[in-house]
Design an enzyme around this catalytic site. Sequence first.
Site, PDB file in Angstrom:
ATOM      1  N   SER A 109      60.359 -23.361  13.387  1.00  6.43           N
ATOM      2  CA  SER A 109      58.932 -22.982  12.979  1.00  6.43           C
ATOM      3  C   SER A 109      58.575 -23.354  11.571  1.00  6.43           C
ATOM      4  O   SER A 109      59.449 -23.531  10.797  1.00  6.43           O
ATOM      5  CB  SER A 109      59.148 -21.348  12.853  1.00  6.43           C
ATOM      6  OG  SER A 109      58.030 -20.709  12.366  1.00  6.43           O
ATOM      7  N   TYR A 133      52.077 -24.288  12.142  1.00  2.74           N
ATOM      8  CA  TYR A 133      50.899 -23.179  11.922  1.00  2.74           C
ATOM      9  C   TYR A 133      50.097 -23.993  11.047  1.00  2.74           C
ATOM     10  O   TYR A 133      50.553 -24.000   9.920  1.00  2.74           O
ATOM     11  CB  TYR A 133      51.526 -21.898  11.510  1.00  2.74           C
ATOM     12  CG  TYR A 133      52.190 -20.923  12.468  1.00  2.74           C
ATOM     13  CD1 TYR A 133      51.343 -20.697  13.623  1.00  2.74           C
ATOM     14  CD2 TYR A 133      53.185 -20.131  12.349  1.00  2.74           C
ATOM     15  CE1 TYR A 133      51.789 -19.794  14.510  1.00  2.74           C
ATOM     16  CE2 TYR A 133      53.717 -19.238  13.116  1.00  2.74           C
ATOM     17  CZ  TYR A 133      52.790 -19.117  14.289  1.00  2.74           C
ATOM     18  OH  TYR A 133      53.415 -18.156  15.116  1.00  2.74           O
ATOM     19  N   THR A 159      50.752 -24.814  17.362  1.00  5.97           N
ATOM     20  CA  THR A 159      50.584 -23.456  18.012  1.00  5.97           C
ATOM     21  C   THR A 159      49.267 -23.098  17.985  1.00  5.97           C
ATOM     22  O   THR A 159      48.623 -23.241  16.867  1.00  5.97           O
ATOM     23  CB  THR A 159      51.407 -22.574  17.205  1.00  5.97           C
ATOM     24  OG1 THR A 159      52.922 -23.000  17.344  1.00  5.97           O
ATOM     25  CG2 THR A 159      51.491 -21.009  17.927  1.00  5.97           C
ATOM     26  N   LYS A 228      50.871 -25.816  21.901  1.00  7.57           N
ATOM     27  CA  LYS A 228      51.862 -24.544  22.359  1.00  7.57           C
ATOM     28  C   LYS A 228      51.044 -23.304  22.447  1.00  7.57           C
ATOM     29  O   LYS A 228      50.038 -23.030  21.406  1.00  7.57           O
ATOM     30  CB  LYS A 228      52.741 -24.409  21.342  1.00  7.57           C
ATOM     31  CG  LYS A 228      53.583 -23.004  21.621  1.00  7.57           C
ATOM     32  CD  LYS A 228      54.863 -22.922  20.958  1.00  7.57           C
ATOM     33  CE  LYS A 228      55.736 -21.777  21.178  1.00  7.57           C
ATOM     34  NZ  LYS A 228      55.016 -20.360  20.741  1.00  7.57           N
TER      35      LYS A 228
HETATM   36  C1  FNR Z   1      57.697 -16.013  17.951  1.00  2.02           C
HETATM   37  N1  FNR Z   1      57.052 -17.224  18.324  1.00  2.02           N
HETATM   38  C2  FNR Z   1      56.660 -18.061  17.569  1.00  2.02           C
HETATM   39  N2  FNR Z   1      55.759 -19.179  17.948  1.00  2.02           N
HETATM   40  C3  FNR Z   1      55.518 -20.174  17.286  1.00  2.02           C
HETATM   41  O1  FNR Z   1      54.818 -21.277  17.592  1.00  2.02           O
HETATM   42  N3  FNR Z   1      55.907 -19.975  16.088  1.00  2.02           N
HETATM   43  C4  FNR Z   1      56.663 -19.085  15.333  1.00  2.02           C
HETATM   44  O2  FNR Z   1      56.687 -19.022  14.134  1.00  2.02           O
HETATM   45  C5  FNR Z   1      56.794 -18.026  16.258  1.00  2.02           C
HETATM   46  N4  FNR Z   1      57.503 -17.053  15.595  1.00  2.02           N
HETATM   47  C6  FNR Z   1      58.038 -15.923  16.612  1.00  2.02           C
HETATM   48  C7  FNR Z   1      58.961 -14.812  16.002  1.00  2.02           C
HETATM   49  C8  FNR Z   1      59.343 -14.070  16.843  1.00  2.02           C
HETATM   50  C9  FNR Z   1      60.182 -12.975  16.372  1.00  2.02           C
HETATM   51  C10 FNR Z   1      59.337 -14.008  18.372  1.00  2.02           C
HETATM   52  C11 FNR Z   1      59.887 -13.142  19.091  1.00  2.02           C
HETATM   53  C12 FNR Z   1      58.290 -15.122  18.732  1.00  2.02           C
HETATM   54  C13 FNR Z   1      56.902 -17.125  19.781  1.00  2.02           C
HETATM   55  C14 FNR Z   1      58.129 -18.083  20.607  1.00  2.02           C
HETATM   56  O3  FNR Z   1      57.873 -19.522  20.180  1.00  2.02           O
HETATM   57  C15 FNR Z   1      57.948 -18.001  22.119  1.00  2.02           C
HETATM   58  O4  FNR Z   1      56.735 -18.285  22.561  1.00  2.02           O
HETATM   59  C16 FNR Z   1      58.278 -16.826  22.536  1.00  2.02           C
HETATM   60  O5  FNR Z   1      59.188 -15.902  21.879  1.00  2.02           O
HETATM   61  C17 FNR Z   1      58.714 -16.759  24.211  1.00  2.02           C
HETATM   62  O6  FNR Z   1      59.164 -15.394  24.804  1.00  2.02           O
HETATM   63  P1  FNR Z   1      60.524 -14.818  24.679  1.00  2.02           P
HETATM   64  O7  FNR Z   1      61.524 -15.788  25.325  1.00  2.02           O
HETATM   65  O8  FNR Z   1      60.906 -14.382  23.463  1.00  2.02           O
HETATM   66  O9  FNR Z   1      60.214 -13.905  25.745  1.00  2.02           O
END
Ligand code: FNR
Length: 363
Positions: A109, A133, A159, A228
């Site tokens: 990330s 981001y 994203t 994404k």
């Molecule tokens: C995320 N996700 C996420 N996505 C992204 O593109 N950049 C990010 O910094 C984050 N940060 C983030 C923090 C936390 C705590 C979570 C739970 C999720 C989304 C992540 O990449 C992904 O799409 C989901 O977590 C997938 O779903 P599951 O496996 O957690 O159910």
Amino acid sequence: EEKLHMVNLDELENEAKYVIPEAAYYYIASGAENEWTWRNNTQAFNHFQIVPRALTGMQDPELNTEFLGMKLKTPVMICPIACHGIANAEAEIDTAKGAKAAGALFGMSTYANKSVQDVQNAVGDSPRFMQLYLSKNWDFNKMVIEESVKAGFTGFFLTVDALVSGYREANLRTNFTYPVPLAFFNEWTGGKGEGQSVAEMYASSAQNIGPDDIRKIKDIADVPVIVKGVECAEDAMLAIGAGADGIVVSNHGGREVDGAPAPIDVLPEIAKAVKSCDRPVPIILDGGVRRGSHVFKALALGADLVGIGRPFLYGLALGGAQGVQSVIEQLNKELLIDMQLTGCKTIDDIKHAKIDHLDYTAD
Ligand code: FNR
């Protein structure tokens, strides 16, 4: 460190609750509003059934796969997640080590606690992409893109589904702020990048992301860009038309639009559009994946890789790099059983496996 023992991924969440501070735990575990989308992401896998195959004469299935030229030992990948330091002091360093040991693609990330150089120093070469981001400030974006490529990240996830934070009540109740400095922001502010709330972080990011941004990223570094956070065929076509090298079918783990469809439900339609367009690109699915059978269904319905989010972070909290590796290998273990029982020798074979779509209203 020892391997983490588990019988399935769900039980890790209960254990992790005891080792992660409360506000951080709820930041990870929760979703937006009523969390319907978050719950439905996993439940929707039940809309599809894996048809077992008999008399195939196949044995010893294999998980090796290639993705955009990277040789991987598993179709399971580590989704980009902010602030691994809330789970473990080694943070993204241990995640990168665990992913490398499992031969899995690591998505890191923009909001990581460790720097891209830290990761490179710790693991050397490994299959890894940086997540973007986009900031309103392109000098910042340029810094992130250039340093990442220099540090061995060979592509990006852009994203596009989190222009503002979803309405996450858990964060409001606990007043959550990122408790560990985010490396890129720390660097940008000369060591003052501490203690932002999720809303503050999102406020500094660009809300007007459009097709041109893919080209702008590639003008800075000519590497693959995967978009994404796509949930319909129109957006997949828009991304591909703008130069995307792949897409992630995802609703951000149910953390943005509550009421958004489960990725597995929209995957078939998106895959059909992508595979029949002028420039087909690989597809990743994430959201609610907790079982080898979920990975199998996603691959059979058109995904090339399948991402996991929360579960690997629980593994990281409970067992460091070995914990991350163990989570991936648990899914591998379950997936291999389904491959044997459907006569699928390779990951490519799964893409032709027979899937039923029956409506069980009584489950
Ligand atoms: C995320 N996700 C996420 N996505 C992204 O593109 N950049 C990010 O910094 C984050 N940060 C983030 C923090 C936390 C705590 C979570 C739970 C999720 C989304 C992540 O990449 C992904 O799409 C989901 O977590 C997938 O779903 P599951 O496996 O957690 O159910």
